[in-house]
Design an enzyme around this catalytic site. Sequence first.
Site, PDB file in Angstrom:
ATOM      1  N   LYS A 105       3.554   5.158  40.104  1.00 21.71           N
ATOM      2  CA  LYS A 105       4.846   4.637  40.584  1.00 21.71           C
ATOM      3  C   LYS A 105       4.583   3.465  41.523  1.00 21.71           C
ATOM      4  O   LYS A 105       3.665   3.530  42.364  1.00 21.71           O
ATOM      5  CB  LYS A 105       5.598   5.756  41.297  1.00 21.71           C
ATOM      6  CG  LYS A 105       6.994   5.394  41.754  1.00 21.71           C
ATOM      7  CD  LYS A 105       7.660   6.579  42.451  1.00 21.71           C
ATOM      8  CE  LYS A 105       9.084   6.280  42.870  1.00 21.71           C
ATOM      9  NZ  LYS A 105       9.718   7.441  43.553  1.00 21.71           N
ATOM     10  N   SER A 133      14.135   8.640  41.601  1.00 18.41           N
ATOM     11  CA  SER A 133      13.729   7.253  41.515  1.00 18.41           C
ATOM     12  C   SER A 133      12.435   7.042  40.717  1.00 18.41           C
ATOM     13  O   SER A 133      12.131   5.924  40.335  1.00 18.41           O
ATOM     14  CB  SER A 133      13.530   6.685  42.916  1.00 18.41           C
ATOM     15  OG  SER A 133      12.493   7.382  43.592  1.00 18.41           O
ATOM     16  N   SER A 137      13.067  12.882  43.651  1.00 17.53           N
ATOM     17  CA  SER A 137      12.656  11.781  42.775  1.00 17.53           C
ATOM     18  C   SER A 137      11.506  12.059  41.816  1.00 17.53           C
ATOM     19  O   SER A 137      11.234  11.230  40.945  1.00 17.53           O
ATOM     20  CB  SER A 137      12.308  10.560  43.615  1.00 17.53           C
ATOM     21  OG  SER A 137      13.479   9.898  43.971  1.00 17.53           O
TER      22      SER A 137
HETATM   23  N1  GLN Z   1      18.122  10.382  44.791  1.00 16.96           N
HETATM   24  C1  GLN Z   1      17.724  10.530  46.139  1.00 16.96           C
HETATM   25  C2  GLN Z   1      18.030   9.266  46.911  1.00 16.96           C
HETATM   26  O1  GLN Z   1      18.570   8.388  46.354  1.00 16.96           O
HETATM   27  C3  GLN Z   1      16.267  10.910  46.221  1.00 16.96           C
HETATM   28  C4  GLN Z   1      15.342   9.770  46.107  1.00 16.96           C
HETATM   29  C5  GLN Z   1      13.896  10.148  46.245  1.00 16.96           C
HETATM   30  O2  GLN Z   1      13.528  11.325  46.168  1.00 16.96           O
HETATM   31  N2  GLN Z   1      13.073   9.152  46.507  1.00 16.96           N
HETATM   32  O3  GLN Z   1      17.734   9.153  48.057  1.00 16.96           O
END
Ligand code: GLN
Length: 487
Positions: free
Chosen positions: A78, A153, A177
Site C-alpha cells: 500500500k 482505504s 481499511s
Molecule cells: N474508512 C475509515 C476512514 O475513512 C477507515 C480508514 C482506515 O482504516 N484507514 O477513516
Amino acid sequence: MQLYALTIHALRELLLKKEVTSVEITGSVLARIKEVDHKVHAYITLTPEVALEQAREADHILQKGEGGPLTGIPISIKDVICTEGIHTTCGSYILKDFVPIYDATVIRRLKEAGAVLLGKVNMDEFAMGSSTENSAFHITRNPWHLDYIPGGSSGGSAAAVAADECVASLGSDTGGSIRQPAAHCGVVGLKPTYGTVSRYGLIAFASSLDQIGPLTKDVTDCALLLNAVHGHDPLDSTSAPRPQVDYTKALVKGIKGIKIGIPEEYFGPGLSPDVEKSVRNAIEVLSGLGAETVDVSLPHTEYAVAIYYIIAPAEASSNLARYDGVKYGYRDADAKELLEMYEKTRSRGFGAEVKRRIMLGTYALSSGYYDAYYKKASQVRTLIAEDFKKGFDRCDVILTPVAPTPPFKIGEKVNDPFQMYLSDIFTVPANLAGLPAISVPCGFSAEGLPIGIQILGNHFAEEKILQVAYNFESETDFHMRKPPLLS
Ligand code: GLN
C-alpha cells in the site's frame, strides 16, 4: 493453474522442489498485471526492474538451499508505507513526487525475508475513505464487478490480491481499511493488535489507531506474512516488547469447545439481508465443527462511528500539519510570501475528504470544544474497550459481519460522507479498543459480490482468531473462487 494465481505456501513448495524459479513466478505476475490492471487500476507505481532483480537474488539464495517462506514471493505494498528510492504518494497530490530516503521497518523485514516487491498500490488519500474513490490519482475497481468499489482505504491491496496481480499485499487499518476491502474483494485481511507490527515508516493518519497488516489469498498466507513483519521495533515507541511468534502453529484443525461470542448489536437494522444470511451461515458452519456460540453484548457499539470520526480526524489534523510545502512534498510555486505559500500548498495539495477531516479534527481540538468533543470521545472509547473486556470474559473470539452491506457502486456514496462513514460501523471498534480482527470470505451477494465475516480476538490473541479462521476456511471454498470477469 497459472503461477500468478497461487498462494505463498503453494509457490513455496514449487520453489523448494525446484520446479519453478522466482524469476518465473515474478514474470507470471508481471504479465498478469499487464493483462488486467488496465481494468482494475490497482497500482500507482510498478517497479518491474526492482522486482526482477530481487527475484534473481532470491533464486540465488534458494539455489543454495537457504531462505524462508517468503523468499522469491512477489508482494505489493500500500502506498502509505515508505520504500527507499521508490515513490510513496499516500494517494495524495501533496506527496505525488515524494521519494523516501529510508525503508519502513516492515519493508526492511520483507527484504530480509527475501520477498520480491512489485510496486505500490492505490489507496484513499492519506487512508481516509472506504472505497478508494478518494485517491488523487484514479479509482480502483472491484475485480468481481468493475462498476463496484473494492472497499478502502487499502482498495489497491485487496483488488490486487483478488485479481492475482500480486501473491499478497501489505495494507494499513485505522478504522477497517484492511478488513473491509478484504471482505469486499473476497480475500483474507488481518488487523493485528495495536503494537504488534511496527509503524516506523508508515505515513501517520491517526497514530493511536493505525496498524499495518496482511491481505492474502488464504489464512495460511496471512500467518506467513504476519510472521515476517511482526515483532518489537525500538524505532516505534508504541511497539509491544514481546517475543516473536510463529503464527502458523495456530493453523491446526479442530475448534471443539471454542466459545464464539455473537454480539446482538451487530445484527440490527441496517444490516443487508445478503450479509446477514452469509454471516449466520458461517456461524452454523463453526457450530457444526463443535464451536459453542454464546450471546455477548457490546452496548456502546452505537457510538463507535461518532467517536471514531472525532478521534481519527483530531489525530490526523495534527499529523498532517507537517505537509506545508517546506521540507518535502508539493510546494505551490505561485505564492509570493510564506503564509500564502502554506495556504496555497495545502489548499491545492489536499483533496476534499482530507480537508474535511483536518477541519473536523481542528474543530474538535480547539479550545472551548476540546472537552465536549475530544475528551468525551476518549471517555467513550474507554467504554467500548471495556465492553470488549467483559465480552471476552465469556468467549474466546467474537464473530460479526465486516461491513453492513456488500460492495456498493462507484459513485453511490462518495458525495454523502455520512453514509460512507456509517459503513465503518463494524470495523472501527477493534481499532478503538486496539484489538486484533481478521476478515475471511464467507459468501456472495445476489449480484455475485464477496461478503466477509470478521473474527475479533482479545489483545495479542492473533493465534486464536487465525485458528478459528483457518478452520472455517477449511470447511468452505469461498476463498478459492476467482473473479469470473478477469479469467
Ligand atoms: N474508512 C475509515 C476512514 O475513512 C477507515 C480508514 C482506515 O482504516 N484507514 O477513516
